[in-house]
Design an enzyme around this catalytic site. Sequence first.
Site, PDB file in Angstrom:
ATOM      1  N   GLU A  35      -0.174 -40.688 -32.750  1.00  0.00           N
ATOM      2  CA  GLU A  35      -0.863 -42.059 -33.497  1.00  0.00           C
ATOM      3  C   GLU A  35      -0.347 -43.264 -33.201  1.00  0.00           C
ATOM      4  O   GLU A  35      -0.731 -44.168 -33.848  1.00  0.00           O
ATOM      5  CB  GLU A  35      -0.807 -41.767 -35.073  1.00  0.00           C
ATOM      6  CG  GLU A  35      -1.408 -40.361 -35.489  1.00  0.00           C
ATOM      7  CD  GLU A  35      -1.053 -39.849 -37.010  1.00  0.00           C
ATOM      8  OE1 GLU A  35      -1.608 -39.504 -37.936  1.00  0.00           O
ATOM      9  OE2 GLU A  35       0.312 -39.736 -37.079  1.00  0.00           O
ATOM     10  N   ASP A 221     -10.567 -34.454 -39.305  1.00  0.00           N
ATOM     11  CA  ASP A 221     -11.087 -33.008 -39.806  1.00  0.00           C
ATOM     12  C   ASP A 221     -11.786 -33.185 -41.059  1.00  0.00           C
ATOM     13  O   ASP A 221     -11.394 -34.239 -41.751  1.00  0.00           O
ATOM     14  CB  ASP A 221      -9.804 -31.889 -39.695  1.00  0.00           C
ATOM     15  CG  ASP A 221      -9.035 -32.221 -40.598  1.00  0.00           C
ATOM     16  OD1 ASP A 221      -7.994 -32.990 -40.150  1.00  0.00           O
ATOM     17  OD2 ASP A 221      -8.796 -31.887 -41.881  1.00  0.00           O
TER      18      ASP A 221
END
Length: 256
Positions: A35, A221
Amino acid sequence: MFSAENSLIFTCRYGMMPGKKGVAMVGLMSAMGVEMALLQEQMTECAHQEIGMDTFVSGKLYGQDAVIAVCGAGKINAAICAWNMIQHYHPQWILNVGVAGSGDDSLEIGDLVVGTDSVQHDMDTTGVGDPRGYVSKVGIVRFPCDPVLRDRLLAAAREVAGDRVQAGTIATGDQFVSDPEVKSSIHALFQAKAVEMEGAAVAHACWMAKVPYGILRAISDNANGDSPRDFPAFAAEAAEVSQRVIFHLLRQGERP
Ligand code: ADE
């Protein structure tokens, strides 16, 4: 997936130079190395410092003084890292950036959520009469994101992802949400747009130290039964989208 490989590999473009002392910095934090990796690649004049189990890298990002850290998953990791960042670097604001599960069905994998506020969805003292999510001592449920940072993030996110951007509540807990009933109950309680594991803990530390904070998350997700498969498949792609927004924000050269 939240594993040791998530620690930063500190390759920095122009090697090791000491960070300047006393210069206002922007602070960037994520849970996983993926990230932060693209942002870290762009950092110059890097200086590294180990504090406890966290490594902080300070330097220049698009001309701005910045410090970055990868805190690991979960609220305590995030709060300790944020607190250390604040005490040692005195950032003018902290931005928590990364991926999240979607909080409702209006979001798809790859979409972006800019936090308006964050909540600790697993904080529960309802048994003694408090509202769900209430954080004692601080005395609030919702930690508001800094409005200037939020608006700048929203503008940068729209430049990158057009209409695939929403603003809303980010729900944080020490839990990878992969049960649709858990997701629904978090949404019913807090109207969350995204579920993740660090944002409100960074907010908590920032609130206590009076440091403005923001959260940007890209959906990796849908926080349901597909998540154990979708998260590893889409986390890197989603993380890239969120980091592109930060490039955009910092390239504007304006300090929120
Ligand atoms: N981060 C990314 N996906 C997540 C999920 N489903 N639950 C909690 N944190 C997440």
